[in-house]
Write a protein that holds these residues in place. Structure first.
Motif, PDB file in Angstrom:
ATOM      1  N   GLY B  83       0.811  -1.217   0.000  1.00 43.82           N
ATOM      2  CA  GLY B  83       0.000   0.000   0.000  1.00 43.82           C
ATOM      3  C   GLY B  83       0.836   1.254   0.000  1.00 43.82           C
ATOM      4  N   PHE B  84       1.816   1.329   0.892  1.00 46.47           N
ATOM      5  CA  PHE B  84       2.553   2.607   0.935  1.00 46.47           C
ATOM      6  C   PHE B  84       3.643   2.697  -0.130  1.00 46.47           C
ATOM      7  CE2 PHE B  84       4.456   0.360   4.730  1.00 46.47           C
ATOM      8  CZ  PHE B  84       5.786   0.296   4.331  1.00 46.47           C
ATOM      9  N   THR B  85       4.134   1.563  -0.610  1.00 46.07           N
ATOM     10  CA  THR B  85       5.066   1.633  -1.742  1.00 46.07           C
ATOM     11  C   THR B  85       4.309   2.069  -2.996  1.00 46.07           C
ATOM     12  OG1 THR B  85       6.390  -0.118  -0.740  1.00 46.07           O
ATOM     13  CG2 THR B  85       6.816   0.381  -3.051  1.00 46.07           C
ATOM     14  N   GLY B  86       3.095   1.549  -3.158  1.00 46.81           N
ATOM     15  CA  GLY B  86       2.261   1.986  -4.280  1.00 46.81           C
ATOM     16  C   GLY B  86       1.903   3.456  -4.159  1.00 46.81           C
ATOM     17  N   ALA B  87       1.590   3.892  -2.960  1.00 52.98           N
ATOM     18  CA  ALA B  87       1.274   5.311  -2.754  1.00 52.98           C
ATOM     19  C   ALA B  87       2.489   6.178  -3.084  1.00 52.98           C
ATOM     20  CB  ALA B  87       0.819   5.546  -1.317  1.00 52.98           C
ATOM     21  N   ALA B  88       3.666   5.686  -2.747  1.00 54.64           N
ATOM     22  CA  ALA B  88       4.888   6.415  -3.098  1.00 54.64           C
ATOM     23  C   ALA B  88       5.004   6.553  -4.612  1.00 54.64           C
ATOM     24  CB  ALA B  88       6.111   5.699  -2.531  1.00 54.64           C
ATOM     25  N   ALA B  89       4.635   5.494  -5.313  1.00 56.95           N
ATOM     26  CA  ALA B  89       4.688   5.550  -6.784  1.00 56.95           C
ATOM     27  C   ALA B  89       3.725   6.611  -7.313  1.00 56.95           C
ATOM     28  CB  ALA B  89       4.355   4.182  -7.371  1.00 56.95           C
ATOM     29  N   GLY B  90       2.544   6.678  -6.735  1.00 63.67           N
ATOM     30  CA  GLY B  90       1.583   7.702  -7.145  1.00 63.67           C
ATOM     31  C   GLY B  90       2.123   9.100  -6.894  1.00 63.67           C
ATOM     32  N   ALA B  91       2.759   9.270  -5.745  1.00 72.77           N
ATOM     33  CA  ALA B  91       3.340  10.581  -5.422  1.00 72.77           C
ATOM     34  C   ALA B  91       4.486  10.915  -6.376  1.00 72.77           C
ATOM     35  CB  ALA B  91       3.818  10.594  -3.976  1.00 72.77           C
ATOM     36  N   ALA B  92       5.239   9.900  -6.769  1.00 74.90           N
ATOM     37  CA  ALA B  92       6.338  10.124  -7.725  1.00 74.90           C
ATOM     38  C   ALA B  92       5.784  10.591  -9.075  1.00 74.90           C
ATOM     39  CB  ALA B  92       7.161   8.848  -7.897  1.00 74.90           C
ATOM     40  N   HIS B  93       4.626  10.056  -9.459  1.00 74.75           N
ATOM     41  CA  HIS B  93       3.969  10.534 -10.689  1.00 74.75           C
ATOM     42  C   HIS B  93       3.708  12.036 -10.622  1.00 74.75           C
ATOM     43  CE1 HIS B  93       3.318   6.937 -12.920  1.00 74.75           C
ATOM     44  NE2 HIS B  93       2.313   6.442 -12.227  1.00 74.75           N
ATOM     45  N   MET B  94       3.419  12.503  -9.415  1.00 73.95           N
ATOM     46  CA  MET B  94       3.041  13.909  -9.228  1.00 73.95           C
ATOM     47  C   MET B  94       4.246  14.810  -8.973  1.00 73.95           C
ATOM     48  SD  MET B  94      -0.300  14.093  -9.613  1.00 73.95           S
ATOM     49  CE  MET B  94       0.144  13.108 -11.026  1.00 73.95           C
ATOM     50  N   GLY B  95       5.451  14.267  -9.181  1.00 77.95           N
ATOM     51  CA  GLY B  95       6.638  15.114  -9.096  1.00 77.95           C
ATOM     52  C   GLY B  95       7.345  15.086  -7.754  1.00 77.95           C
ATOM     53  N   LEU B  96       6.866  14.282  -6.816  1.00 75.82           N
ATOM     54  CA  LEU B  96       7.564  14.176  -5.536  1.00 75.82           C
ATOM     55  C   LEU B  96       8.651  13.089  -5.628  1.00 75.82           C
ATOM     56  CD1 LEU B  96       4.635  14.560  -2.975  1.00 75.82           C
ATOM     57  CD2 LEU B  96       6.105  16.311  -3.964  1.00 75.82           C
ATOM     58  N   ARG B  97       9.534  13.075  -4.624  1.00 78.30           N
ATOM     59  CA  ARG B  97      10.612  12.081  -4.585  1.00 78.30           C
ATOM     60  C   ARG B  97      10.520  11.317  -3.268  1.00 78.30           C
ATOM     61  NH1 ARG B  97      14.602  12.258  -8.314  1.00 78.30           N
ATOM     62  NH2 ARG B  97      14.343  13.879  -9.869  1.00 78.30           N
ATOM     63  N   PRO B  98       9.655  10.319  -3.242  1.00 77.98           N
ATOM     64  CA  PRO B  98       9.454   9.589  -1.987  1.00 77.98           C
ATOM     65  C   PRO B  98      10.630   8.658  -1.683  1.00 77.98           C
ATOM     66  CG  PRO B  98       7.732   9.100  -3.636  1.00 77.98           C
ATOM     67  CD  PRO B  98       8.816   9.832  -4.330  1.00 77.98           C
ATOM     68  N   VAL B  99      10.911   8.536  -0.390  1.00 77.42           N
ATOM     69  CA  VAL B  99      11.849   7.526   0.081  1.00 77.42           C
ATOM     70  C   VAL B  99      11.075   6.616   1.034  1.00 77.42           C
ATOM     71  CG1 VAL B  99      14.014   7.046   1.272  1.00 77.42           C
ATOM     72  CG2 VAL B  99      13.783   9.138  -0.103  1.00 77.42           C
ATOM     73  N   VAL B 100      10.925   5.378   0.630  1.00 80.19           N
ATOM     74  CA  VAL B 100      10.154   4.410   1.398  1.00 80.19           C
ATOM     75  C   VAL B 100      11.106   3.613   2.270  1.00 80.19           C
ATOM     76  CG1 VAL B 100       8.802   2.276   1.196  1.00 80.19           C
ATOM     77  CG2 VAL B 100       8.361   4.196  -0.366  1.00 80.19           C
ATOM     78  N   GLU B 101      10.771   3.473   3.548  1.00 81.93           N
ATOM     79  CA  GLU B 101      11.541   2.559   4.383  1.00 81.93           C
ATOM     80  C   GLU B 101      10.760   1.266   4.563  1.00 81.93           C
ATOM     81  OE1 GLU B 101      13.809   3.714   7.991  1.00 81.93           O
ATOM     82  OE2 GLU B 101      12.624   2.212   9.063  1.00 81.93           O
ATOM     83  N   ILE B 102      11.398   0.147   4.225  1.00 81.34           N
ATOM     84  CA  ILE B 102      10.850  -1.161   4.576  1.00 81.34           C
ATOM     85  C   ILE B 102      11.542  -1.550   5.884  1.00 81.34           C
ATOM     86  CG2 ILE B 102      10.544  -3.562   3.864  1.00 81.34           C
ATOM     87  CD1 ILE B 102       9.137  -1.656   1.936  1.00 81.34           C
ATOM     88  N   GLN B 103      10.755  -1.780   6.914  1.00 81.36           N
ATOM     89  CA  GLN B 103      11.324  -1.905   8.256  1.00 81.36           C
ATOM     90  C   GLN B 103      12.395  -2.996   8.336  1.00 81.36           C
ATOM     91  OE1 GLN B 103       8.745  -2.991  11.844  1.00 81.36           O
ATOM     92  NE2 GLN B 103       9.093  -0.799  12.028  1.00 81.36           N
ATOM     93  N   PHE B 104      12.112  -4.129   7.785  1.00 86.37           N
ATOM     94  CA  PHE B 104      13.105  -5.162   7.485  1.00 86.37           C
ATOM     95  C   PHE B 104      12.829  -5.576   6.054  1.00 86.37           C
ATOM     96  CE2 PHE B 104      13.070  -5.228  12.031  1.00 86.37           C
ATOM     97  CZ  PHE B 104      14.349  -5.612  12.425  1.00 86.37           C
ATOM     98  N   MET B 105      13.847  -5.676   5.249  1.00 89.89           N
ATOM     99  CA  MET B 105      13.615  -5.940   3.833  1.00 89.89           C
ATOM    100  C   MET B 105      12.920  -7.280   3.600  1.00 89.89           C
ATOM    101  SD  MET B 105      14.217  -3.736   1.386  1.00 89.89           S
ATOM    102  CE  MET B 105      15.252  -2.376   0.829  1.00 89.89           C
TER     103      MET B 105
END
Lengths: 346, 348
Positions: B83-105
């Motif tokens: 959910g939040f990685t996908g949301a980051a992708a949506g934000a990236a479409h809108m010109g933002l530069r998200p950095v997602v942390e996965i708590q443990f990979m």
């Protein structure tokens, strides 16, 4: 509402709705001709019986072409919404014919294309993912304090995916200004709704996420418009995410290669009587929102537009095979097959 | 290749300004500084992840960020990596530069769909660039068991459109993370948790705005008898093995730290193999389908005639990561394994 109510829409708007409905159907019928002629690449997905859901919903949003309007994530069965958002008919045909001149230059199929200025995001095939994407797009609207909202279409089957749940839960928690539009056409490919969910209506899923939800007759374009207009006002005012179920029936197979033998023909016959376009046409005449001549003129116009667009696009070139190596990265070239280089050296 | 430009000193939490004060930092602190400086530099950078705000992250990488940048740019998310990685992708479409942390990979798997089907294909599908970073801790040796110890690079290595970075030290981690955030392509950024606070890795970093380019390996030890290609925590086990081999066997081992796995720096590998004629690949990840196979075929394609022996590999065993210390130590490749393999190869 009574049959006579036009929900505050004027004559021109009522005609525009009819144009979008007939354009959807005419474009898809033109595709069938093109497919028989061998011009269509891959599957052909009809929205027969579902046109009003896409058109009515998209009509309730703010459509702009300068990157300031609302945002739409359509599906392959929501061509009417895409057209209302400015998706070009020529591009529709280019995409279905995988032309190099199309918006994805032959790399992606049918309605899977994008225009962020006009405000639409094409789907990927695992549709639940699109809830996550639109959660992020609308999160951005909220972060920037913009009065824009988003709308995401998906089939009833996508409601069963983890991505749907994760995306919706995230959107709900973050109060993303987003409307989920579930296209409940009663079939996920060959799987009936009762094998996808225990809920009686998809609107029942809303309360589980703390969001408001509506269910509407998806064959009634004005009812859909009005329901979504009210939902959109709430979402825009800060309520956050909402869900709207469109109830209708997929009258053709999942795609044209699916003869739909698993569906009772009597059911299809029953839903043919509730055809959204024929029903709206009768209503417009009955209420004198349009004359027979006006409606015939619209039908003739969209038929001709589709014919001319399709004929012109057929002649356009296919993409160049070696262009497959471009645009994997913004800044890197990927290797071409060494067996096709001169001289052949790994 | 490293780009250096001066940055203006900024105000911020004390613990994020160590480099500005000329103090040494751990790899974890270097990563925190990279995130902090990028967020100061560029308003469009923001963070999403589980427990990153109020708590400051499971490893405290983002401690103090919420107080400094606010809720809008430091978002505590539900437990929903997809959910939040996908949301980051949506934000990236809108010109933002998200950095997602996965708590443990290890927990990235729910996001596999959106990363492989959506994010990595975005540019190709005509949806535009996807400037986002997905970062988080990886690796074993901490008795974390099967779900807090994995290396995930090879689950994503087969994904065109993605870049994968895996630093081995503080300097590289900071410079690579800054470069990753500025990159217009999606980057998976793996941080070995065993290196996070390793005292031996504390170093004073340049106080300028340096970046380390993606896709460029680094020769961390010069040698002439054989080449070790490795990355991450295995760089240090390989260096330790090389010292022993030097002292006890008089062997001269060259070590190439890949730093970026995708795209891979073929030239650096091939150049070293041409010099030494022998190649040993060392990775902490499990054996079958590990990156050693890909490196071996590339060397076979580009430097076969320079090889004076078989290409060998030292890796973890093909098992889930076990919990008990005795089991995990057996599971993981150790410096002694590297020594044994190097001796075998040198004598070949």
């Amino acid at each position: 509402m009574s049959d006579r109510s036009s929900y505050g829409l004027g004559r021109a708007e009522l005609h525009e709705l009819y144009r979008a409905l007939t354009l959807t159907r005419a474009a898809e019928e033109r595709l069938e001709i093109l497919q028989k002629q061998g011009h269509v690449t891959g599957g052909l997905y009809r929205s027969l019986g579902q046109e009003a859901g896409a058109v009515g919903a998209a009509f309730a949003l703010r459509r702009r072409d300068d990157g300031t309007g609302d945002f739409l994530a359509h599906t392959v069965r929501a061509a009417g919404a895409l057209f209302l958002f400015g998706g070009e008919l020529e591009d529709f045909f280019r995409q279905y014919m995988a032309k190099g001149s199309g918006p994805t230059r032959g790399r992606e199929a049918n309605l899977h294309w994008f225009d962020f200025q006009k405000g639409f995001v094409g789907p990927v095939s695992p549709l639940g993912t699109m809830i996550e994407i639109m959660a992020g797009i609308t999160l951005t609207f909220r972060m920037r304090g913009e009065e824009r909202i988003g709308m995401v279409f998906y089939g009833d089957g996508a409601s069963s995916t983890g991505a749907w749940h994760e995306g919706l839960n995230f959107a709900a928690v973050q109060r993303c200004p987003l409307i989920l539009m579930v296209e409940n056409n009663q079939w996920a490919f060959s799987t009936p709704t009762h094998k996808n969910t225990r809920v009686a209506t998809f609107a029942d899923k809303g309360p589980g996420y703390g969001i408001g939800a509506d269910s509407v007759d998806g064959t009634d374009v004005l009812e859909v418009f009005d329901t979504v207009r009210r939902a959109a006002a709430l979402v825009r005012a800060g309520e956050g995410t909402r869900l709207v179920e469109l109830r209708y029936f997929r009258r053709l197979g999942h795609a044209q290669h699916d003869p739909q033998e698993y569906v009772d023909p009597a059911l299809i016959e029953e839903w043919e009587k509730r055809d959204p376009i024929a029903g709206y046409r009768d209503r417009m005449l009955r209420n004198e929102w349009a004359t027979e001549e006006e409606l015939s003129a619209i039908e003739e116009e969209v038929f001709e537009r589709c014919r001319i667009a399709a004929e012109s696009v057929v002649e356009e070139p296919n993409p160049d095979g070696p262009s497959a190596v471009y645009d994997v990265y913004t800044d890197l070239d990927i290797a071409r097959p060494w067996t096709r280089a001169e001289p052949a050296v790994p | 290749m490293t780009v250096h430009t001066q940055i203006e000193p900024v105000a911020g939490p004390e613990h994020l300004l160590k480099t500005q004060r000329g103090e040494p930092v751990t790899m974890l602190e270097a990563i925190s500084e990279a995130l902090f400086e990028e967020m100061v530099r560029d308003e469009s950078v923001f963070l999403l992840g589980e427990d990153i705000g109020v708590y400051g992250g499971a490893f405290k990488v983002t401690r103090g960020f919420l107080e400094h940048f606010g809720e809008r740019r430091v978002i505590d998310t539900p437990i929903a990596e997809g959910g939040f990685t996908g949301a980051a992708a949506g934000a990236a479409h809108m010109g933002l530069r998200p950095v997602v942390e996965i708590q443990f990979m290890d927990f990235i798997s729910p996001a596999y769909d959106v990363i492989t089907n959506y994010i990595a294909t975005s540019l190709y599908r005509g949806a535009g660039p996807m400037p986002l970073v997905i970062r988080g801790p990886v690796g074993g040796g901490n008795r974390g068991g099967p779900f807090h110890s994995q290396n995930v690079e090879m689950a994503f290595f087969h994904t065109p459109g993605l870049k994968i970075v895996y630093p081995s030290n503080a300097y590289d981690a900071k410079g690579l993370l800054k470069a990753a955030i500025r990159d217009d392509n999606p980057v998976l950024f793996e941080e070995h948790k065993g290196l996070y606070r390793a005292p031996a890795l504390r170093e004073v970093l340049p106080d300028d705005d340096y970046t380390v380019p993606l896709g460029v390996a680094k020769t961390v030890r010069d040698g002439s008898d054989l080449t070790i290609v490795t990355y991450g925590a295995m760089v240090h086990k390989s260096l330790s093995a090389a010292e022993t081999l030097d002292v006890e066997d008089g062997l001269s081992v060259e070590i190439v730290d890949l730093r970026t796995l995708l795209p891979m720096d073929d030239d650096a590998i091939v150049e070293s193999v041409k010099k030494t004629g022998k190649l040993l690949i060392v990775h902490e990840d499990t054996r079958t389908g590990g990156i050693a196979g890909e490196i071996a075929i590339r060397v076979s394609e580009k430097a076969f005639e320079w090889l004076d022996g078989p290409i060998l590999r030292v890796t973890a065993i093909d098992a889930p990561v076990p919990y008990s210390g005795s089991l995990e130590d057996y599971f993981l490749p150790q410096a002694d394994d590297v020594i044994t393999a190097a001796r075998y190869l040198a004598a070949y």
